[in-house]
Design a protein around this motif. Structure first.
Motif, mmCIF file in Angstrom:
data_model
loop_
_atom_site.group_PDB
_atom_site.id
_atom_site.type_symbol
_atom_site.label_atom_id
_atom_site.label_comp_id
_atom_site.label_asym_id
_atom_site.label_seq_id
_atom_site.Cartn_x
_atom_site.Cartn_y
_atom_site.Cartn_z
ATOM 1 N N SER A 267 0.831 -1.203 0.000
ATOM 2 C CA SER A 267 0.000 0.000 0.000
ATOM 3 C C SER A 267 0.867 1.256 0.000
ATOM 4 N N ASP A 268 1.912 1.236 0.837
ATOM 5 C CA ASP A 268 2.819 2.392 0.878
ATOM 6 C C ASP A 268 3.516 2.591 -0.463
ATOM 7 N N THR A 269 3.887 1.452 -1.090
ATOM 8 C CA THR A 269 4.548 1.529 -2.394
ATOM 9 C C THR A 269 3.615 2.121 -3.437
ATOM 10 N N ILE A 270 2.359 1.649 -3.426
ATOM 11 C CA ILE A 270 1.376 2.156 -4.390
ATOM 12 C C ILE A 270 1.118 3.643 -4.157
ATOM 13 N N MET A 271 0.986 4.014 -2.877
ATOM 14 C CA MET A 271 0.755 5.422 -2.562
ATOM 15 C C MET A 271 1.947 6.274 -2.988
ATOM 16 N N TYR A 272 3.152 5.733 -2.780
ATOM 17 C CA TYR A 272 4.351 6.470 -3.182
ATOM 18 C C TYR A 272 4.375 6.639 -4.693
ATOM 19 N N GLN A 273 4.110 5.533 -5.400
ATOM 20 C CA GLN A 273 4.123 5.595 -6.859
ATOM 21 C C GLN A 273 3.047 6.534 -7.392
ATOM 22 N N ALA A 274 1.914 6.579 -6.678
ATOM 23 C CA ALA A 274 0.822 7.448 -7.123
ATOM 24 C C ALA A 274 1.143 8.922 -6.917
ATOM 25 N N SER A 275 2.064 9.217 -6.010
ATOM 26 C CA SER A 275 2.354 10.614 -5.693
ATOM 27 C C SER A 275 3.761 11.050 -6.097
ATOM 28 N N HIS A 276 4.531 10.133 -6.701
ATOM 29 C CA HIS A 276 5.917 10.478 -7.053
ATOM 30 C C HIS A 276 6.217 10.127 -8.511
ATOM 31 N N ASP A 277 7.170 10.830 -9.045
ATOM 32 C CA ASP A 277 7.646 10.585 -10.407
ATOM 33 C C ASP A 277 8.674 9.463 -10.380
ATOM 34 N N SER A 278 8.477 8.457 -11.207
ATOM 35 C CA SER A 278 9.342 7.279 -11.171
ATOM 36 C C SER A 278 10.755 7.580 -11.671
ATOM 37 N N LEU A 279 10.917 8.556 -12.527
ATOM 38 C CA LEU A 279 12.239 8.848 -13.092
ATOM 39 C C LEU A 279 13.127 9.595 -12.112
ATOM 40 N N THR A 280 12.599 10.650 -11.494
ATOM 41 C CA THR A 280 13.422 11.519 -10.641
ATOM 42 C C THR A 280 13.232 11.277 -9.150
ATOM 43 N N GLY A 281 12.159 10.576 -8.769
ATOM 44 C CA GLY A 281 11.865 10.390 -7.352
ATOM 45 C C GLY A 281 11.199 11.597 -6.712
ATOM 46 N N LEU A 282 10.945 12.640 -7.495
ATOM 47 C CA LEU A 282 10.266 13.826 -6.969
ATOM 48 C C LEU A 282 8.766 13.569 -6.888
ATOM 49 N N ILE A 283 8.064 14.404 -6.122
ATOM 50 C CA ILE A 283 6.608 14.295 -6.128
ATOM 51 C C ILE A 283 6.102 14.672 -7.518
ATOM 52 N N ASN A 284 4.928 14.129 -7.863
ATOM 53 C CA ASN A 284 4.398 14.399 -9.199
ATOM 54 C C ASN A 284 3.444 15.590 -9.193
ATOM 55 N N ARG A 285 2.830 15.824 -10.340
ATOM 56 C CA ARG A 285 1.981 17.003 -10.501
ATOM 57 C C ARG A 285 0.791 16.985 -9.541
ATOM 58 N N ASP A 286 0.139 15.824 -9.384
ATOM 59 C CA ASP A 286 -1.035 15.747 -8.511
ATOM 60 C C ASP A 286 -0.683 16.057 -7.062
ATOM 61 N N GLU A 287 0.427 15.485 -6.585
ATOM 62 C CA GLU A 287 0.835 15.723 -5.202
ATOM 63 C C GLU A 287 1.281 17.171 -5.016
ATOM 64 N N PHE A 288 1.964 17.713 -5.994
ATOM 65 C CA PHE A 288 2.391 19.109 -5.914
ATOM 66 C C PHE A 288 1.182 20.036 -5.861
ATOM 67 N N PHE A 289 0.189 19.727 -6.687
ATOM 68 C CA PHE A 289 -1.027 20.544 -6.691
ATOM 69 C C PHE A 289 -1.716 20.484 -5.332
ATOM 70 N N ALA A 290 -1.739 19.290 -4.708
ATOM 71 C CA ALA A 290 -2.364 19.146 -3.387
ATOM 72 C C ALA A 290 -1.618 19.981 -2.350
ATOM 73 N N GLN A 291 -0.276 19.975 -2.417
ATOM 74 C CA GLN A 291 0.501 20.776 -1.474
ATOM 75 C C GLN A 291 0.320 22.267 -1.731
ATOM 76 N N LEU A 292 0.237 22.641 -2.995
ATOM 77 C CA LEU A 292 -0.017 24.050 -3.330
ATOM 78 C C LEU A 292 -1.378 24.477 -2.790
ATOM 79 N N LYS A 293 -2.349 23.616 -2.941
ATOM 80 C CA LYS A 293 -3.697 23.929 -2.465
ATOM 81 C C LYS A 293 -3.705 24.117 -0.947
ATOM 82 N N ARG A 294 -2.976 23.231 -0.227
ATOM 83 C CA ARG A 294 -2.898 23.376 1.237
ATOM 84 C C ARG A 294 -2.187 24.667 1.623
ATOM 85 N N THR A 295 -1.111 24.974 0.917
ATOM 86 C CA THR A 295 -0.358 26.194 1.229
ATOM 87 C C THR A 295 -1.222 27.435 1.033
ATOM 88 N N ILE A 296 -1.985 27.455 -0.057
ATOM 89 C CA ILE A 296 -2.862 28.604 -0.321
ATOM 90 C C ILE A 296 -3.946 28.717 0.744
#
Length: 694
Positions: A267-296
């Protein structure tokens, strides 16, 4: 009375008699058989009785407690009950206290005194058989329960009301690392063998008191961590339930739990893959948008927060020249370098392709420019791959969050605008978003076309026009070029020069091109036209590897002869997507379609690439054609291109033929075909059928 009693006795029972006085044994046999019992055998010896019991397996044995011989009745009964679990009723005339104490070892189901009273005899037998049946049922239940508890995948632990452990199944022993010995004198408590912790915080989680759990209402738990005796961390979930007697008095606690470590890891692996970019290991667009939304949503206006939108310059060159492996390696290096220099608490994401996002919190405004300069410096490099060296830089768009920026979509759009303008100014720079800046207003106007064009595609608001291309030698129609218009809400026609730039910029041209292909083919099929039609294709469509499959499917669906279709691609489009263009042209030519290279002469690499493009028609750039009567350079350019096209076996087409004099000059020059207002202005496609049939 005896008849009444006998009706309640199980007449199917098989009984064995062990009695050393033969007369008593025979009398007892007669009585038992009279009332329907089956007597399996008679014995007057203890050892013989053990052998017969093993052989016949009777339901009940009537055993004389005082047998003669080496093995008395107590010894024989003890062996039989221990080895074969056959219930025993002792027959005795008298016995001393010591003998009676010994008799308890055989766990007899009753005693019958001699001389027998029939009522007492049958009652004792009936009760013994009943107790034996109940005992067997209980033992069977215990066996089944024990098998279930021992083989179930869940750990099971039962305690007394004081928390001391009464039972553990093997699964619980394996998971906790404790070996439970029910005969051990020392007391083991549940809190000792089941230390629970919160899986996130690792704080201790108390085990509920037994009497705190309601009757028939288990307490379920999840996301707990069991740290077992060996120190292993096991993720578990399960339930606590109270054990209550008939009076609802709590007698203990039972806990059932299962190891969900593997599931949790997956489950943790799936959640990580769903929120991270497989090439760079960075968070992906969806997770970034969620963090931006929280920050705003948490922004209070006191702390300066900023969004940086990064777009790598020259990245397409790396992919085209060195391949996608090189592009992937470049992205990994850049993301690693940037991540190592970000302030704590920053969010860094790969937003897609060569685009990144950085959300920086609590960065003073007077330090923002310095931070942007640092990002430019971190990305700028000479990227070496095999024998190729490519200069890499980045364009950055910056949006400062304030009380007015409450919409995360608007923030991302503004950052994208700023990035685009930074790239438009040459790259390797950053641009702050300013709402009053005219360049941003202009770009915002272009972006508004996205919704209009999308809606127009959905509602078929586009209109097909056509303009004929004629043979200059005899003015006969060679083919018709398909042109596009857009009908607005007031039914006014909008020129493609207005909306095509926005469609190209926001990647809507592939969808528009497919609309044109589909509707042109439908028109040809429904009108049964035999004319050849030219269809323009954008660079984005040529880059689409699925385009050839789409065109093939549409040709088959509408039963169109491919020889009726000529695709036009611009010189710039062909050069920018050379390998893809050649592949598409080859596939379509194999079907019978033809190709024209549009606006030829507008670039600087035309002649270098021309021989590599398998096209049949060369359309001379109208910017030269329209001036050949007044400009000798334009005349020479058109003449040269016309000659080269003929040398390569191509037919030439002149655009912008706006006068009879121009048309005559092109004819004398040897240009094959012409197109322009002098010949015919663009008209709705449906009207061309009426013209052809007149």
């Amino acid at each position: 009375m005896l008849r009444q009693l006998s009706s309640s006795i199980d007449t199917k029972a098989r009984l064995m008699i062990v009695e050393d006085e033969k007369i008593i044994a025979l009398d007892l046999q007669r009585r038992l058989e009279k009332y329907g019992y089956e007597v399996t055998g008679l014995s007057n010896d203890g050892s013989e009785a053990v052998t017969m019991a093993e052989k016949d397996q009777p339901d009940l044995i009537l055993m004389d407690i005082m047998l003669n011989g080496e093995t008395d009745g107590v010894q024989a009964a003890t062996r039989i009950f221990h080895d074969y679990q056959i219930p025993i009723i002792f027959l005795t005339a008298y016995a001393d206290q010591r003998t009676l104490e010994r008799a308890k070892e055989a766990q007899p189901f009753g005693y019958v005194l001699k001389p027998f009273k029939e009522r007492e005899l049958y009652s004792t037998i009936d009760i013994a058989l009943y107790k034996s049946g109940v005992d067997k049922a209980l033992k069977k239940h215990d066996r089944w329960l024990s098998a279930v508890l021992h083989n179930i995948g869940d750990g099971i632990i039962a305690t007394r009301s004081d928390g001391s452990v009464e039972y553990m199944n093997p699964t619980a022993e394996r998971m906790t690392g404790w070996q439970f010995n029910e005969n051990a004198k020392s007391t083991v408590r549940l809190t000792d063998i089941l230390p629970l912790h919160d899986s996130q915080t690792h704080l201790n989680v108390p085990i509920p008191e037994p009497d705190s759990i309601p009757v028939d209402s288990p307490v379920f738990f999840e996301n707990l961590l069991l740290i077992n005796k060996a120190g292993a961390h096991i993720h578990i979930e399960g339930s606590f339930a109270g054990i209550y007697d008939e009076s609802k008095v709590c007698e203990g606690l039972v806990v059932a739990f299962q190891d969900v470590t593997t599931i949790k890891t997956m489950s943790d692996t799936i959640m990580y893959q769903a929120s991270h970019d497989s090439l760079t290991g960075l968070i992906n667009r969806d997770e970034f948008f969620a963090q931006l939304k929280r920050t705003i949503s948490e922004h209070n206006g006191n702390t300066p927060d900023h969004l940086l939108y990064l777009d790598i310059d020259q990245f397409k060159v790396v992919n085209d020249l060195c391949g996608h492996l090189a592009g992937d390696e470049l992205l990994r290096r850049i993301s690693k370098d940037i991540r190592a220099h970000l302030p704590p608490g920053s969010a860094f994401a790969r937003l897609g392709g060569d685009e990144f996002g950085i959300l920086v919190q609590n960065l003073p405004n007077d330090e923002l420019s310095g931070f942007c300069e640092q990002m430019l410096s971190l990305v700028q490099r000479n990227f070496t791959w095999k024998h190729n060296v490519i200069s890499i830089s980045v364009s950055i768009g910056v949006v400062t969050l304030d009380q007015a920026t409450l919409d995360p979509y608007a923030v991302l759009a503004a950052a994208d605008d700023a990035t685009y303008l930074a790239k438009e100014s040459g790259g390797n720079t950053y641009r702050f978003y300013r709402t009053a800046d005219f360049s941003f207003l202009k770009r915002r106007g272009e972006m508004q076309w996205v919704a209009r064009l999308t809606k127009s595609l959905e509602n078929d608001r586009f209109v097909l026009f056509e303009q004929p291309i004629v043979h200059l030698s005899d003015s006969s129609i060679a083919k018709r070029e398909i042109l596009l218009r857009l009908r607005d809400d007031e039914d006014e026609l909008i020129s493609p020069q207005v909306f095509i730039p926005a469609a190209e910029r926001y990647n809507l041209m592939p969808a528009i091109d497919r609309w044109v292909i589909r509707n042109t083919f439908r028109f040809i099929a429904e009108s049964e036209s035999t004319i050849k039609y030219s269809i323009n294709l954008s660079g984005a469509s040529i880059a689409d590897e699925n385009l050839s499959g789409y065109v093939t499917a549409q040709l088959e669906e509408h039963a169109i002869n491919p020889e009726q279709i000529c695709f036009e691609i611009t010189e710039t489009t062909a050069i920018e997507n050379l390998s893809r263009a050649i592949d598409f042209i080859t596939r379509m030519r194999d079907l019978g379609a033809t190709f024209a290279l549009d606006d030829f002469g507008s670039g600087f690499s035309s002649f270098t690439y021309l021989r590599n493009l398998p096209v049949q028609y060369l359309k001379l750039d109208g910017s030269y054609v329209k001036d050949i009567l007044s400009d000798k350079v334009s005349m020479q350019m058109v003449d040269s291109i016309n000659d080269i096209g003929h040398v390569l076996g191509m037919q030439t087409i002149a655009e912008y033929v706006r006068s009879a004099e121009l048309m005559r000059a092109l004819r004398e020059m040897g240009v094959d075909m012409g197109q322009g207002y002098e010949i015919q202005k663009p008209a709705p496609l449906a009207d061309s059928i009426a013209i052809d049939r007149r």
